[in-house]
Design a protein around this motif. Structure first.
Motif, PDB file in Angstrom:
ATOM      1  N   PRO A  22       0.803  -1.247   0.000  1.00 49.90           N
ATOM      2  CA  PRO A  22       0.000   0.000   0.000  1.00 49.90           C
ATOM      3  C   PRO A  22       0.824   1.280   0.000  1.00 49.90           C
ATOM      4  O   PRO A  22       0.505   2.222  -0.742  1.00 49.90           O
ATOM      5  N   LEU A  26       0.768   3.892  -3.120  1.00 54.77           N
ATOM      6  CA  LEU A  26       0.272   5.254  -2.909  1.00 54.77           C
ATOM      7  C   LEU A  26       1.093   6.272  -3.701  1.00 54.77           C
ATOM      8  O   LEU A  26       0.570   7.304  -4.148  1.00 54.77           O
ATOM      9  N   HIS A 104      -2.579   8.411   5.965  1.00 60.47           N
ATOM     10  CA  HIS A 104      -2.762   7.118   5.317  1.00 60.47           C
ATOM     11  C   HIS A 104      -3.241   6.108   6.357  1.00 60.47           C
ATOM     12  O   HIS A 104      -2.521   5.798   7.315  1.00 60.47           O
ATOM     13  N   SER A 132      -5.677   3.191   0.836  1.00 57.20           N
ATOM     14  CA  SER A 132      -5.271   2.613  -0.456  1.00 57.20           C
ATOM     15  C   SER A 132      -6.248   1.510  -0.850  1.00 57.20           C
ATOM     16  O   SER A 132      -6.728   0.747  -0.006  1.00 57.20           O
ATOM     17  N   ILE A 145      -6.871   5.253  -4.530  1.00 51.30           N
ATOM     18  CA  ILE A 145      -6.974   5.816  -3.181  1.00 51.30           C
ATOM     19  C   ILE A 145      -8.390   6.334  -2.984  1.00 51.30           C
ATOM     20  O   ILE A 145      -9.089   6.666  -3.943  1.00 51.30           O
TER      21      ILE A 145
END
Length: 523
Positions: A22, A26, A104, A132, A145
């Motif tokens: 992830p 990203l 995140h 993600s 995303i």
């Protein structure tokens, strides 16, 4: 604006052997150019963090990688994770003018996700929440995303921590004074809630000296910390905005109005852009300026004098007045349309005399302030403290200047304290001085009359004051005790067989330690 992401290292998901990583994915989103990635990692996973950073630099050379050691004894402990993330947010130099921040959520524990949510929701971290999306859930091999929301209803313990933070903000608005007055505490808690969530105008209503200006300063500090504002506090006393210069002072002026160099000015409205504008004594603002102020509140634009095009100014407006809403409306001190706009959030500040249960804490607070100003350590004798506190709490002690009176009184005591001790005789002298000052300020003709003939005018109840003053005036206007009695008892004497008015009047005066000679001689 540059995109910045803050997130945890995924100790499982970010492993090199996995097809979907992830944090790496990203940084490969074509519609999401990432200027900087700040990755939090536990020192025991330093090798994995370094490897991931190298892969990200290869995938997205324009992304600046920052590895931040973030040791956690227990990543599943709510208190530890929230506390350390809170400290991180407090020290972080967020610059929302140049950078757009994101948190995140895909990596890290569920505890970390909840803590991220709390900190962003409360604006300790001015960021959007990102997750993600793996490739198999999208149409592209790079995945995607998305924004995520969390259900926090199950996490009561963490909610208590958040409520504790809210109480800390409320304490700041109170000046960290431990108030015991429940109505005042509820008012401050509501004010904190409104200031934290809304930028609508706030009106503070209270007598002179109830702390309206001080509270406005604390509101500005609170909104800065909650990142509701970025600009400064602009304080204006509307009592000084009178005459032909009022418009230019408030809204600004171009040079072409006079044609003279140095006559242009920005104006308070422009200076408050992005911050808070505090208008004290709003009822003194001329009605023409009040109408233009309403336009600025509702549209965010205004015209300086001599300007052809409007300027923009967005600010949080806080106004203050010593008049009640009824007085403002009845006496037309504020235009009805502006008053209607300001009445969304009205906070009536109580007078000091209405909070006797807080008086001990307020005295201690004023003592501390006086000690700091005088650079002295002052002691208050037990008897002196008890005497002053009893006087301060007494229902007959009106404190007409509120905090100004209390602060001045404590300052006098501290300044005159020999060897740093406030004694009982000093307190008695201060109480006598306060009563004398308040009596002079009141300009009460009844009180002044009783002062001229009574040995102890303060011993007369307010209930008896007006009647006794009327009797004294009648005596001084009459030639004799009998004549005064006939005037004062003209109605009741009609139903009496014995009309000894002089004896009735003599007995009435004696109730207050007075006689005919004493009353008339003083006149």
């Amino acid at each position: 604006m540059d995109n910045v992401v803050i997130g945890f290292l995924g100790t499982s998901l970010d492993q090199t052997r996995r097809s979907w990583r992830p944090s790496l994915q990203l940084c490969s989103q074509p519609d999401f150019p990432l200027a900087r990635f700040e990755l939090l990692y536990d020192p025991q996973y330093r090798k994995l963090a370094m490897s991931l950073a190298q892969d990200i630099e290869a995938e997205s050379p324009d992304t600046e990688m920052r590895l931040i050691e973030f040791p956690l004894d227990n990543p599943w402990d709510f208190q530890e994770v929230y506390g350390k993330l809170y400290d991180l947010a407090e020290k972080y130099g967020f610059d929302e003018n140049r950078e757009r921040y994101h948190v995140h959520l895909t990596t890290g524990t569920h505890v970390a996700q909840i803590c991220w949510f709390l900190l962003t929701e409360s604006r300790h971290i001015p960021a959007a929440l990102l997750q993600s999306i793996p490739p198999y859930k999208t149409d592209t091999a790079r995945g995607g995303i998305d924004i995520i929301d969390l259900d926090l209803s199950r996490y009561d313990a963490l909610q208590h921590r958040f409520e504790a933070t809210a109480r800390a903000y409320s304490s700041r608005l109170r000046g960290h004074i431990d108030t015991k007055n429940r109505p005042f505490l509820k008012l401050i808690e509501r004010l904190e809630q409104v200031a934290s969530l809304s930028n609508d105008p706030i009106m503070l209503v209270g007598e002179t000296g109830t702390g309206k200006t001080t509270l406005a300063v604390r509101l500005h500090e609170l909104k800065l910390q909650r990142r509701r504002l970025r600009g400064r506090l602009v304080t204006v006393n509307c009592a000084g905005l009178q005459g032909p210069q009022a418009m230019a002072t408030l809204f600004g002026q171009r040079r072409n109005v006079t044609g003279l160099a140095g006559t242009e000015r920005a104006g308070f409205i422009s200076e408050a852009n992005g911050g808070m504008l505090f208008l004290d004594n709003i009822d003194c603002l001329p009605h023409a300026e009040q109408g233009l102020l309403l336009d600025v509140i509702e549209s965010g634009t205004f015209h300086p004098l001599g300007a052809d095009t409007p300027l923009t100014s967005r600010f949080h407006l806080v106004v203050a007045t010593r008049h009640s809403l009824a007085e403002l409306a009845h006496n037309k001190l504020i235009r009805p349309d502006l008053l209607a706009r300001l009445m969304l959030w009205v906070f009536p500040l109580p007078a000091l005399r209405a909070r006797p249960d807080d008086m001990e804490a307020e005295i201690a607070h004023e003592l501390e302030k006086a000690e700091k100003r005088l650079s002295l350590k002052i002691g208050l004798n037990k008897e002196a403290h008890a005497r002053y506190l009893r006087f301060a709490r007494d229902a007959g002690t009106l404190w007409p200047g509120n905090y100004r009176d209390l602060g001045a009184s404590i300052t006098r005591l501290c300044t005159l304290a020999e060897r740093g001790r406030i004694t009982l005789p000093m307190v008695d002298a201060e109480i006598a001085l306060l009563r004398e000052q308040w009596r002079a300020l009141a300009l009460d003709p009844d009180q002044a009359l009783l002062d001229s003939c009574c040995d102890a005018p303060d011993a007369v109840d307010p209930f008896d004051r007006a009647q006794l003053a009327a009797v004294v005036r009648a005596c001084r206007a009459s030639a004799s005790l009998s004549a005064a009695g006939r005037q004062l008892f003209a109605v009741s004497r009609q139903g009496k067989t014995s009309q000894n008015d002089s004896d009735r009047l003599r007995k009435y005066l004696a109730r207050f330690g007075l006689d005919w000679e004493q009353v008339t001689k003083s006149g």
